[in-house]
Scaffold this active site. Structure first.
Site, PDB file in Angstrom:
ATOM      1  N   GLU A 184       0.570  -1.127  -0.065  1.00 61.14           N
ATOM      2  CA  GLU A 184       0.235   0.359   0.079  1.00 61.14           C
ATOM      3  C   GLU A 184       0.576   1.318  -0.468  1.00 61.14           C
ATOM      4  O   GLU A 184       0.569   2.347  -0.189  1.00 61.14           O
ATOM      5  CB  GLU A 184      -0.974   0.123   1.192  1.00 61.14           C
ATOM      6  CG  GLU A 184      -1.970  -1.010   1.244  1.00 61.14           C
ATOM      7  CD  GLU A 184      -1.792  -2.252   1.353  1.00 61.14           C
ATOM      8  OE1 GLU A 184      -0.719  -3.038   1.981  1.00 61.14           O
ATOM      9  OE2 GLU A 184      -2.020  -3.210   1.409  1.00 61.14           O
TER      10      GLU A 184
ATOM     11  N   PHE B   6     -11.408  -8.700  12.961  1.00 56.03           N
ATOM     12  CA  PHE B   6     -10.240  -8.848  11.941  1.00 56.03           C
ATOM     13  C   PHE B   6     -10.211  -7.728  11.283  1.00 56.03           C
ATOM     14  O   PHE B   6     -11.024  -7.283  10.715  1.00 56.03           O
ATOM     15  CB  PHE B   6     -10.451 -10.012  11.391  1.00 56.03           C
ATOM     16  CG  PHE B   6      -9.600 -10.450  10.277  1.00 56.03           C
ATOM     17  CD1 PHE B   6      -8.199 -10.868  11.189  1.00 56.03           C
ATOM     18  CD2 PHE B   6      -9.892 -10.732   9.381  1.00 56.03           C
ATOM     19  CE1 PHE B   6      -7.443 -11.384  10.077  1.00 56.03           C
ATOM     20  CE2 PHE B   6      -8.452 -10.888   8.458  1.00 56.03           C
ATOM     21  CZ  PHE B   6      -7.631 -11.630   8.834  1.00 56.03           C
ATOM     22  N   GLN B   7      -8.508  -7.455  10.724  1.00 55.83           N
ATOM     23  CA  GLN B   7      -8.141  -6.254  10.740  1.00 55.83           C
ATOM     24  C   GLN B   7      -9.124  -4.696  10.899  1.00 55.83           C
ATOM     25  O   GLN B   7      -9.689  -4.236   9.794  1.00 55.83           O
ATOM     26  CB  GLN B   7      -8.360  -6.479   8.757  1.00 55.83           C
ATOM     27  CG  GLN B   7      -7.786  -7.652   8.570  1.00 55.83           C
ATOM     28  CD  GLN B   7      -6.939  -8.351   7.302  1.00 55.83           C
ATOM     29  OE1 GLN B   7      -8.007  -7.470   6.176  1.00 55.83           O
ATOM     30  NE2 GLN B   7      -6.307  -7.823   6.982  1.00 55.83           N
TER      31      GLN B   7
ATOM     32  N   LYS C 128     -17.493  -1.661   5.502  1.00 55.21           N
ATOM     33  CA  LYS C 128     -18.255  -2.936   4.575  1.00 55.21           C
ATOM     34  C   LYS C 128     -19.915  -2.798   4.683  1.00 55.21           C
ATOM     35  O   LYS C 128     -20.031  -2.291   3.427  1.00 55.21           O
ATOM     36  CB  LYS C 128     -17.803  -3.721   5.252  1.00 55.21           C
ATOM     37  CG  LYS C 128     -17.702  -5.159   4.212  1.00 55.21           C
ATOM     38  CD  LYS C 128     -16.746  -5.996   3.889  1.00 55.21           C
ATOM     39  CE  LYS C 128     -17.021  -7.116   3.023  1.00 55.21           C
ATOM     40  NZ  LYS C 128     -16.086  -8.431   3.181  1.00 55.21           N
TER      41      LYS C 128
ATOM     42  N   MET D 212      23.647   9.556   2.792  1.00 52.45           N
ATOM     43  CA  MET D 212      23.758  10.894   3.464  1.00 52.45           C
ATOM     44  C   MET D 212      24.056  10.506   4.656  1.00 52.45           C
ATOM     45  O   MET D 212      25.053  11.225   5.823  1.00 52.45           O
ATOM     46  CB  MET D 212      22.627  11.998   3.298  1.00 52.45           C
ATOM     47  CG  MET D 212      22.200  13.253   4.374  1.00 52.45           C
ATOM     48  SD  MET D 212      23.280  13.988   2.905  1.00 52.45           S
ATOM     49  CE  MET D 212      22.381  14.422   1.672  1.00 52.45           C
TER      50      MET D 212
END
Lengths: 578, 196
Positions: free
Chosen positions: A67, A129-130, A179, A493
């Site tokens: 993502e 869940f999630q 959902k 760097m």
């Protein structure tokens, strides 16, 4: 795509169609002119992906590998096109993986609309869940966010999202949709774009008296100096800006984000500001009498030590965001407004002038920098290649017409110092947040945002390994990006700072690399690795001429440093040439 | 510039999550919120936050602009104590016996302008409104007689120099409002920006 069945509701005059929330999301995208979505499916966003199945002829979806890749790609798209980037991610880990990109887009004012799936509304707060509290996690890194639990809200909320993301000072917006709302059928009355929110004023009324005050300061100035940022690009005011400096005859330096707003070879363009910027603009910031800041926010990497920054100068600050005026540097005159509007007002009030003596000072410093820094870097006497000569050759071959996407670190500073640009929106980099791993996915998005341009991603060996998985996206979606890895076998760097400020105690900066050419080959992307100078030009040419993605790994000097440099805690005029 | 007490007044839409959005602007800079009140205003759908912090004026003015930048915030103002009229409400629970037995307590309460809001057999609840020192003083005075419970509300404040916000709000509804509503925070500060 299936045709939507028109349902006339009894007693309701307005024609409505019965669709579910997911379809309403996609209808909103189409109405807003979205063509490309960067995303990754998952449980809580499945209804939207199900609807997308029927929209594949209208909406292109790019399946990323993570993502974070999706959101950086959307950023690259937005930065290259000026349009709003769009992202899909699922709930929980999908949503949390967006956070770095949101923070990056927030600090660099990039317009994004991110849609995240969320668990069913009745499960909110139950550790389902999630499930993750994405609204609260993303509040500090979004311009606006909102959770939708009822499908009927979707058209108005998305209209607000697109309006907020790409108006005023742009920024990322996140819409979290449960959902049940995605699945819920409702009577859809069509999509109306949002044009007004009473608590939101993206375009302030410009107050003439302050433009007049600014013009007077400019007209009286003997050593005026313009510094500009991304505001010029975001305000689509490149033309207005050019007219302004050309009439005023004032030398202008860009921040890393403002770069490419005017062609890099413009006679009044005196280079880049900041820690690794050019010598003249940094030193002369502390010598000018009127400092005109346009669409920039005085980041600490630009100002160096604040209490020694441009203290001698009267400061004019043009910005669309009033919270930026006086935030870091006190303005003598602040002009709050869209620079597309304020610049022409200012131009009409100023006298046509030239400052040959003043401009000569910039050129003298440029000469000095050329001699001590640039020429030796471009023509190293050792066998090791320098980053600067690679970028210099790249310029020669692209003639300044490529979109160059950089990651973060030494290669980024070198590229921004030496890359040539002819047109706006050509320099895409993670400026404010300094997100390693930005370049590869951002380059993918940039190619979709500017399909007619050559897109070159210049990346270090550290940053490339952070989002290397997006090679899979390049493979699957056949994205024609050129990947140029400048490999110094160090986290360069940090190593440079350890060398200069920590007695060369190289603490965990020695980073090993896989065989990038082999890795690329695994993704069906051709590549080449080179170490010798005589191979460079030919290899760059091969990369640019190859029809499709290509990876070129260039081994460069292990312990090369980026100079000039304003050491942290020092004033801009204490910039070191070596 | 030294730190002093400022009362920040914020007019917002009534929106879930806005409290967090405003709170993190303070916590981000590690500024402690001394008192926070949020409640509906006289205008439907508009909420008002009253926030008390100790900070320098320079920081407070920057905070206000960052608050006002939030999409659902209508206006943010900051004022020093002399620019506002403010009150806090306090409730004191004491034993009813102590009151009945010790006449002194009753006199004490009268002296502090306290009012009985509940009288039960075993306890009595008094209420006062006033400034922090006043309620603090009454706590001290009641302590020897057994103060069972005490609670204080957040500050509510009226800005002395304010004008009718309802009228201003109507202006916000228009797509192209007059200059008076979209005043330039930065530019007007030389006059009286944050005083409505």
């Amino acid at each position: 795509m299936e045709t939507l069945e028109l349902v006339k509701q009894q007693g309701v005059k307005k024609a409505t169609t019965n669709i579910n929330g997911s379809k309403a999301v996609l209808e909103a995208f189409i109405a807003e002119g979205v063509e490309t979505i960067f995303g990754y499916p998952g449980g809580a966003i499945m209804p939207i992906y199900d609807a997308l199945y029927d929209y594949h002829d209208k909406l292109k979806h790019i399946l990323v590998r993570h993502e974070q890749g999706a959101i950086h790609a959307a950023q690259g798209f937005a930065r290259a096109s000026g349009k709003t980037g769009v992202v899909f991610a699922t709930s929980g880990p999908g949503a949390t993986n967006l956070v770095t990109g949101l923070a990056d887009a927030m600090i660099d004012s990039t317009p994004l609309v991110c849609i995240t799936g969320q668990v069913y509304a009745h499960l909110l707060g139950t550790d389902a869940f999630q499930e993750t509290d994405v609204i609260n996690i993303t509040t500090p890194v979004t311009k606006w966010n909102y959770q939708v639990t009822d499908a009927t809200e979707i058209p108005t909320v998305l209209a607000k999202a697109f309006y907020i993301a790409n108006s005023g000072r742009p920024g990322p917006v996140l819409i979290d949709i449960t959902k049940n709302a995605q699945l819920q059928p409702f009577d859809y009355e069509g999509y109306t774009k949002c044009e007004h929110i009473r608590s939101y004023r993206p375009n302030p009324i410009v107050r003439k008296e302050f433009v007049e005050a600014a013009a007077q300061l400019i007209n009286e100035a003997e050593k005026p100096f313009v510094i500009f940022g991304q505001g010029v690009i975001l305000g689509k005011a490149e033309k207005e800006f050019k007219q302004f400096i050309e009439k005023a005859g004032i030398p202008a330096a860009w921040t890393i984000m403002g770069m490419s707003a005017i062609p890099t070879d413009h006679p009044l363009g005196v280079g880049m500001l900041g820690m690794h910027g050019n010598y003249g603009p940094n030193v002369l910031t502390n010598e000018c009498d009127v400092l005109i800041a346009i669409g920039m926010r005085f980041d600490d990497r630009v100002t160096g030590r604040l209490d020694k920054y441009a203290k001698q100068a009267k400061v004019i600050h043009l910005d669309i965001d009033p919270s930026e005026i006086d935030k870091n540097v006190k303005a003598t005159v602040g002009v709050w407004g869209d620079c597309k509007e304020t610049l022409p007002m200012l131009t009409s009030l100023i006298e046509q002038k030239v400052y040959p003596q003043w401009l000569k000072k910039f050129n003298d410093y440029k000469q000095l920098e050329e001699e001590t820094c640039i020429v030796p870097e471009m023509n190293p006497v050792c066998d090791e290649l320098s980053m600067a000569e690679v970028i210099n050759l790249l310029n020669e071959l692209t003639e300044g017409n490529a979109v160059v996407v950089t990651d973060v670190g030494q290669h980024q500073m070198v590229t921004c110092r030496y890359a040539k640009y002819n047109s706006s929106k050509s320099n895409i980099t993670s400026g404010g947040l300094g997100t390693m791993g930005f370049a590869l996915p951002a380059a993918i998005g940039a190619k979709f945002g500017a399909p007619d341009k050559t897109v070159v991603a210049v990346i270090g060996d550290g940053g490339f390994q952070m989002t290397i998985q997006e090679l899979g996206t390049i493979m699957q979606s056949e994205v024609n990006v050129k990947i140029l890895i400048l490999n110094n076998q160090f986290l360069g760097m940090v190593r440079q700072w350890q060398q200069l400020f920590h007695d060369k105690r190289y603490s965990f900066v020695d980073i090993a690399s896989p065989d990038y050419v082999q890795v690329a080959k695994g993704y069906n992307i051709p590549g080449y690795k080179l170490e010798k100078r005589e191979e460079l030009k030919h290899s760059l040419q091969n990369m640019l001429e190859h029809n499709g993605a290509y990876l070129l790994e260039v081994m460069v000097g292990k312990e090369d440093n980026v100079f000039p440099m304003v050491p942290q805690g020092c004033s801009v005029s204490e910039i070191r040439l070596k | 510039m030294s730190k002093r007490e400022f009362t920040v007044t914020v007019y917002t839409e009534n929106q879930v999550g806005l409290l967090n959005r405003i709170a993190i602007i303070f916590s981000r800079r590690k500024i402690n919120v001394e008192s926070l009140n949020t409640s509906p205003t006289e205008v439907e759908s508009v909420h008002r936050f009253t926030i008390v912090i100790n900070e320098t004026e320079e920081v407070v003015s920057k905070l206000c602009r960052q608050i006002e930048k939030q999409v659902e915030v209508l206006k943010a103002y900051y004022n020093t104590e002399d620019e506002i009229v403010w009150q806090e409400l306090a409730l004191y629970k004491v034993s009813t016996d102590a009151i009945a037995e010790k006449v002194k307590v009753e006199r004490l309460l009268r002296e502090y302008g306290a009012r009985a809001v509940a009288i039960r057999k075993d306890y009595t609840v008094f209420e006062t409104t006033g400034h922090r020192e006043e309620t603090d003083n009454l706590i001290k005075a009641l302590e020897p007689y057994g103060l069972i419970e005490f609670v204080r509300s957040a500050r509510v404040a009226i800005i002395k120099g304010s004008s009718d916000f309802h009228e201003r709000l109507k202006e916000f509804e228009y797509k192209e409002p007059g200059e008076e509503v979209v005043e330039n925070e930065f530019l007007d500060k030389k006059e009286e920006v944050f005083s409505m």
